[in-house]
Design a protein around this motif. Sequence first.
Motif: not given
Length: 348
Positions: A146, A194, A226, A254-255, A257, A259-261, A265, A313, A315
């Motif tokens: 990232d 989620a 993803q 929903s996850l 803030p 936390f994401s694909k 998590v 989260g 990666k």
Amino acid sequence: SFFIALMIFPGNKKQHFRNLKEQSGLNYHDMLFFDDARDGKYGNCEPVSSLGVLSVHCPSGIYEEKIWSNALEHYKTWSLHKTPNTIIEWDLSITSKKVVDPNERLSGEVTFVNREKRFGFIRYGDSGTTDMFFHFNELPYGAEVDRGDEVTFSIATDRRKGKDAATNIQISDSRSDEDLVEMRVFSMNLPFAALLSNGYKTLETRNGTMFTPYPEGTKMLLHVGQRMYPDGDRHIEVMKSGGLNDDEIMNLKSLPPGFSKGMAVAIVELGKTFETTLEQRSEPDFQRAVAAFGSDSGMRATEIRRVEYLKRGVKVSGRGGVFKAKVDKNVIPDGWLDTPQKVYSVTV
């Protein structure tokens, strides 16, 4: 009689100059090239200069005599050493690109990532160095990067395209093994990742035997894939059958803030895994625990005893089945690592 070779060539400019060299009998260092496109996808100065041709970048063309006369003066000096990859810039300065040493290791920082097209750029060297392109294929197997990540790499030239790119990339990690814990991970796509993380989904069903080898009490990490799972929003029908409204459902799928694909998590503790019949899977309470209709569920069900979000989260590169990953101990919620049993991370 002034011109010894006339040629219009619409394709690759390096091939154009190979043809000119063959037709004229001149060496590349005996040529002087003017062009308005320096580098990039449609650039000409950079690839032609790599052949050993002194190239002149003139964005507005040869619109005044000093562009021509300055280039001739520079050529007199340049012809004494004939350094390849030399460009006379539009401001009359000289840029000589360093010859790539494929064995040299460089350090840099990732400045841009395009996950969809699987490429990015690395900033390295001094302020005048152009960021180096890289493709995800050059990352260690299973690794993700990232913006802001520090890396080491070598540079290789693509002979077909004539462009440099980072290769053999290694991601720098200052953490010691004492700071890490190895977990098993399983990956799951949204919205179900989620729904499980938020405590709504308490059963995970599969037709395969992914969870069968793991005893009750096993702890794993949950990874978010993803993609979105294409169930045609049938999970919404199941959730509404339990009296939930649209806002409640949206919150549960929903996850939070941060936390994401592409991240691990949550940490989960597995219960027992057991086989089911279609009749059992079609019971309303079972369907709501799975967040899917019985006909859409797998024959083997695994209980989710408890689940809690990680402190942040992490990666992780997702893979099929259950796999291992090392994560910082500090991201695991308090109390989850206190037991002496082996801990697993799972990506769903």
